[in-house]
Design a protein around this motif. Sequence first.
Motif, mmCIF file in Angstrom:
data_model
loop_
_atom_site.group_PDB
_atom_site.id
_atom_site.type_symbol
_atom_site.label_atom_id
_atom_site.label_comp_id
_atom_site.label_asym_id
_atom_site.label_seq_id
_atom_site.Cartn_x
_atom_site.Cartn_y
_atom_site.Cartn_z
ATOM 1 N N CYS A 11 0.833 -1.207 0.000
ATOM 2 C CA CYS A 11 0.000 0.000 0.000
ATOM 3 C C CYS A 11 0.867 1.256 0.000
ATOM 4 O O CYS A 11 0.628 2.185 -0.768
ATOM 5 C CB CYS A 11 -0.938 -0.012 1.195
ATOM 6 N N PRO A 41 -8.495 4.094 -0.639
ATOM 7 C CA PRO A 41 -8.787 3.350 -1.880
ATOM 8 C C PRO A 41 -7.575 2.596 -2.430
ATOM 9 O O PRO A 41 -7.727 1.530 -3.024
ATOM 10 C CB PRO A 41 -9.277 4.414 -2.856
ATOM 11 N N VAL A 44 -7.443 -0.635 -0.540
ATOM 12 C CA VAL A 44 -8.504 -1.550 -0.995
ATOM 13 C C VAL A 44 -8.115 -2.181 -2.329
ATOM 14 O O VAL A 44 -8.257 -3.403 -2.517
ATOM 15 C CB VAL A 44 -9.861 -0.814 -1.088
ATOM 16 N N CYS A 45 -7.617 -1.384 -3.257
ATOM 17 C CA CYS A 45 -7.189 -1.929 -4.562
ATOM 18 C C CYS A 45 -6.050 -2.930 -4.396
ATOM 19 O O CYS A 45 -6.061 -4.008 -4.997
ATOM 20 C CB CYS A 45 -6.755 -0.807 -5.493
ATOM 21 N N ILE A 48 -7.371 -6.205 -2.839
ATOM 22 C CA ILE A 48 -8.127 -7.023 -3.792
ATOM 23 C C ILE A 48 -7.189 -7.723 -4.767
ATOM 24 O O ILE A 48 -7.339 -8.914 -5.041
ATOM 25 C CB ILE A 48 -9.165 -6.157 -4.529
#
Length: 124
Positions: A11, A41, A44-45, A48
Amino acid sequence: MNIPENLSKSCLLAALIFWLIIGSDDFESDMIPFIFLSLIPIFVCVMIVILGTICPIFWIASSTTFNNKQIFKTYFPYYTILTFTICLFGIIISNFDIYMIAFFTSAYITTNQSWVWFTKEKHK
């Protein structure tokens, strides 16, 4: 395979690359709050993508007789070719928009580095 540590490092790497690319084009001091807000975000990306594409390869292949280095040598070349093609296609389709270049470049570099972090075996 330390997933939380990998997610946090990925991240931060993705955010750094993303904002370095955007900042190289036009950076204003008004964007600073968005840098911190963008971590949500981006996380989160990253989560995933890592949990949806990289972890299943390690989980499935490690159930056989493969170790992490063998998994890397076997599957990483195909993964990086596929992700490079997808990212390049996304950049071309976006007509080389700076935000899409930043997104796809950070995604490509981060996923490749994530493979390296997952492959490293801890020595005690």
